[in-house]
Design an enzyme around this catalytic site. Sequence first.
Site, mmCIF file in Angstrom:
data_model
loop_
_atom_site.group_PDB
_atom_site.id
_atom_site.type_symbol
_atom_site.label_atom_id
_atom_site.label_comp_id
_atom_site.label_asym_id
_atom_site.label_seq_id
_atom_site.Cartn_x
_atom_site.Cartn_y
_atom_site.Cartn_z
ATOM 1 N N HIS A 90 0.802 -1.172 0.040
ATOM 2 C CA HIS A 90 -0.225 0.067 0.130
ATOM 3 C C HIS A 90 0.918 1.033 0.020
ATOM 4 O O HIS A 90 1.869 1.271 0.890
ATOM 5 C CB HIS A 90 -1.024 0.107 1.080
ATOM 6 C CG HIS A 90 -1.942 -1.018 1.169
ATOM 7 N ND1 HIS A 90 -2.525 -1.645 2.302
ATOM 8 C CD2 HIS A 90 -2.739 -1.668 0.081
ATOM 9 C CE1 HIS A 90 -3.550 -2.532 1.879
ATOM 10 N NE2 HIS A 90 -3.384 -2.558 0.605
ATOM 11 N N GLU A 310 1.834 -5.853 10.347
ATOM 12 C CA GLU A 310 1.503 -4.271 10.486
ATOM 13 C C GLU A 310 2.335 -3.845 11.601
ATOM 14 O O GLU A 310 2.126 -4.244 12.719
ATOM 15 C CB GLU A 310 -0.162 -4.289 10.976
ATOM 16 C CG GLU A 310 -1.227 -5.076 9.807
ATOM 17 C CD GLU A 310 -1.544 -4.201 8.884
ATOM 18 O OE1 GLU A 310 -1.127 -2.913 8.592
ATOM 19 O OE2 GLU A 310 -2.159 -4.770 8.043
#
Length: 447
Positions: A90, A310
């Site tokens: 991303h 993450e």
Amino acid sequence: MQQGRARCQLAALLLGLMGLLTGGSEFQHHRYEDMVGALFAVHSECPYITRIYSIGRSVEGRHLYVLEFSDNPGIHEALEPEFKYVGNMHGNEVLGRELLIRFSQFLCEEYRAGNHRIMRLIHDTRIHILPSMNPDGYEVAARQGPEFNGYLVGRGNFREIDLNRNFPDLNALMYYYEKTKGRNHHLPLPDNWEQQVEPETLAIIKWMQNYNFVLSANLHGGAVVANYPFDKSRDPRIRGRTTYSATADDKIFRKLARTYSYAHGWMHKGWNCGDFFDEGITNGASWYSLSKGMQDFNYLYTNCFEITLELSCDKFPPAAALPREWLANREALVSYLEEVHHGIKGMVYDENNNPITNVEISVAGVNHDVTSGVDGDYFRLLLPGTYKVTASASGYIPSTSTVTVGPAEATQLNFYLKRAPKQQNLKGKLHKKNLSSPKAPLKLGPR
């Protein structure tokens, strides 16, 4: 004379290390040209253990550069596992990109400094580092900057496609096969799949096809947790509720996720970014269901086990926060990489000691097989224990062995397969009607 020469060599070595350390300690955000420059700088400092190659281009034509570390760059050595780190999938989740650039500098620095742990890793592993899978999205996010970056600005590629929702959906096929006792690995791709994915996704899939990766991690941001497959729920009818979607290797994936979490500065504490994850890990579907993700695709299409990391509450942290984040992740990046050396590995030969490719390696009680690579070597991640392992291939008699796996390095288990005898027709010649081709099996894959 010899003492003087030794002093000169030592001084030159110290100066070189000081230069590397000084350059590597300058934490900053890297735009595309800066990132490429940083990768080539590492290659220049460590030319004999690195290689830079491109796996393809983004929509806007930027190369997707990979930096490889190995004692024999560019060559797969039998029984040496392939590992990959992927960052910046991303575009606006930038910490992974910066960590992988710094990690590359760190590996080079520590190798030159004689760090035995790092030297052993590079000698025994082929390490591939892709700092940015989405360089186009990053440039969009970087133009906003850390202060004004929105939650979605630059997330997708140039066409604003979310690359982590862009892989062929093999989960649906897998969940069908679980009910019908079909294939449990290397599932077939749907028709015209190349026209259904973005250039960046296509490059990653071709990369997976060309390298027999064993273990991988995909670095993201927006939370602090180690996420493991499956990402997609088995029950698509569920709305607003989460359900645990376990793989056949659920215990191994939990161990891999914990390895990173507990080696991280604070991930394992659970409370991060306003969320709580016990031990700092979560099953993907238990968090929220995600379709067409990259980590599930790795597991269902290749031999590779991948988890999603993450790593930061702030998707685009300021440069001042990067040193702290590096210190929090440095040991975790090394410890997770070392996990590629657990379980079992070995060679598969025929009666003439020729290596056999594409041999299925199955473990009793675990409904997920792996296959041998082009050199006849295989790698199977397993937890410590005793297992019954079978190697089977078309045209050969299957071979089964019992092996005990310890907590340290992978146990080597080789297989030698004999050719299966050709079946003879006891009734003489077959009738022509029996020689007709069977009907083609119905294709049940997603379209």
